[in-house]
Design a protein around this motif. Structure first.
Motif, PDB file in Angstrom:
ATOM      1  N   SER A   1     -11.734  19.819  44.937  1.00  0.00           N
ATOM      2  CA  SER A   1     -11.605  20.943  44.021  1.00  0.00           C
ATOM      3  C   SER A   1     -12.981  21.445  43.624  1.00  0.00           C
ATOM      4  O   SER A   1     -13.958  20.694  43.636  1.00  0.00           O
TER       5      SER A   1
ATOM      6  N   ILE B   1     -11.496  29.029  40.629  1.00  0.00           N
ATOM      7  CA  ILE B   1     -11.128  27.626  40.833  1.00  0.00           C
ATOM      8  C   ILE B   1     -10.466  27.505  42.192  1.00  0.00           C
ATOM      9  O   ILE B   1      -9.679  28.372  42.591  1.00  0.00           O
ATOM     10  N   ASP B   2     -10.789  26.432  42.881  1.00  0.00           N
ATOM     11  CA  ASP B   2     -10.253  26.229  44.217  1.00  0.00           C
ATOM     12  C   ASP B   2      -9.776  24.784  44.350  1.00  0.00           C
ATOM     13  O   ASP B   2     -10.368  23.865  43.768  1.00  0.00           O
ATOM     14  N   TYR B   3      -8.709  24.603  45.108  1.00  0.00           N
ATOM     15  CA  TYR B   3      -8.170  23.273  45.366  1.00  0.00           C
ATOM     16  C   TYR B   3      -7.885  23.109  46.851  1.00  0.00           C
ATOM     17  O   TYR B   3      -7.462  24.058  47.527  1.00  0.00           O
TER      18      TYR B   3
ATOM     19  N   ARG C   1     -16.147  25.049  49.507  1.00  0.00           N
ATOM     20  CA  ARG C   1     -15.554  23.838  50.079  1.00  0.00           C
ATOM     21  C   ARG C   1     -16.517  23.085  50.984  1.00  0.00           C
ATOM     22  O   ARG C   1     -16.160  22.040  51.527  1.00  0.00           O
TER      23      ARG C   1
ATOM     24  N   LYS D   1      -3.169  20.673  45.555  1.00  0.00           N
ATOM     25  CA  LYS D   1      -2.741  21.840  44.779  1.00  0.00           C
ATOM     26  C   LYS D   1      -1.421  21.549  44.088  1.00  0.00           C
ATOM     27  O   LYS D   1      -0.484  21.015  44.698  1.00  0.00           O
TER      28      LYS D   1
ATOM     29  N   THR E   1      -5.923  19.218  38.435  1.00  0.00           N
ATOM     30  CA  THR E   1      -6.455  20.327  37.652  1.00  0.00           C
ATOM     31  C   THR E   1      -7.917  20.063  37.334  1.00  0.00           C
ATOM     32  O   THR E   1      -8.254  19.027  36.752  1.00  0.00           O
ATOM     33  N   ILE E   2      -8.766  21.004  37.706  1.00  0.00           N
ATOM     34  CA  ILE E   2     -10.185  20.894  37.401  1.00  0.00           C
ATOM     35  C   ILE E   2     -10.504  21.756  36.188  1.00  0.00           C
ATOM     36  O   ILE E   2      -9.897  22.814  35.978  1.00  0.00           O
TER      37      ILE E   2
ATOM     38  N   LEU F   1     -11.462  16.208  36.160  1.00  0.00           N
ATOM     39  CA  LEU F   1     -10.441  16.359  37.189  1.00  0.00           C
ATOM     40  C   LEU F   1      -9.214  15.566  36.741  1.00  0.00           C
ATOM     41  O   LEU F   1      -9.227  14.330  36.752  1.00  0.00           O
TER      42      LEU F   1
END
Length: 124
Positions: free
Chosen positions: A49, A58-60, A106, A65, A69-70, A81
Motif C-alpha cells: 500500500s 492512496i493505493d493498494y 508501486r 484491497k 487500510t493505510i 497500516l
C-alpha cells in the motif's frame, strides 16, 4: 538522518487483525509519500500500500484491497497500516518506506529509505 521504525507485527490467526505503525524522523515527513511493502524469504519484495503526502492519493495491491487500510498522521510523523481479515498468505516481513517525492508508487526503486521491518505471521 532518516529513520523509519516499524512496530505492531506479531502472530495472529487467520481472520484476525493487526495494526502496523511506522515512526519516521530525520526528514520533513509531511512532504513525502510513504509506502508499505512485504517480503517472504525466497520471494521478491512486493508492494502492499502507498499514500501520498496529503492522503488524497492512496493505493493498494489487489491482494489486500478491502482488507487493509493505510493512513498517516503528519503531526506525529507516523504512517499506519490497519490489516483486517488476515490470511496465511499475508505472512511476511513488512517494511515501511519513504518515497523520493511527495506522491506514491508501486515501484520499490522509487523509495529511498526503508525501515528494518516487522514480522507478521498468520496461522491457518
Amino acid at each position: 538522518q532518516v529513520q523509519l521504525v516499524e512496530s505492531g507485527g506479531g502472530l495472529v490467526q487467520s481472520g484476525g487483525s493487526l495494526r502496523l505503525s511506522c515512526a519516521a524522523s530525520g526528514f520533513t515527513f509531511a512532504t513525502y509519500g510513504m509506502g508499505w511493502f512485504r517480503q517472504v524469504p525466497g520471494n521478491e519484495r512486493e508492494f502492499v500500500s502507498g499514500i501520498n503526502w496529503d492522503s488524497r492519493l492512496i493505493d493498494y495491491a489487489d491482494s489486500v484491497k478491502g482488507r487493509f487500510t493505510i493512513s498517516r498522521d503528519n503531526y506525529n510523523d507516523t504512517v499506519l497500516l490497519q490489516m483486517n481479515n488476515l490470511k496465511p498468505e499475508d505472512t511476511g516481513l513488512y517494511y515501511c518506506a519513504k518515497h523520493n517525492r511527495h506522491f506514491t508508487s508501486r515501484v520499490g526503486d522509487h523509495y529511498s529509505n526503508w525501515g528494518p521491518g516487522t514480522q507478521v505471521t498468520v496461522s491457518s
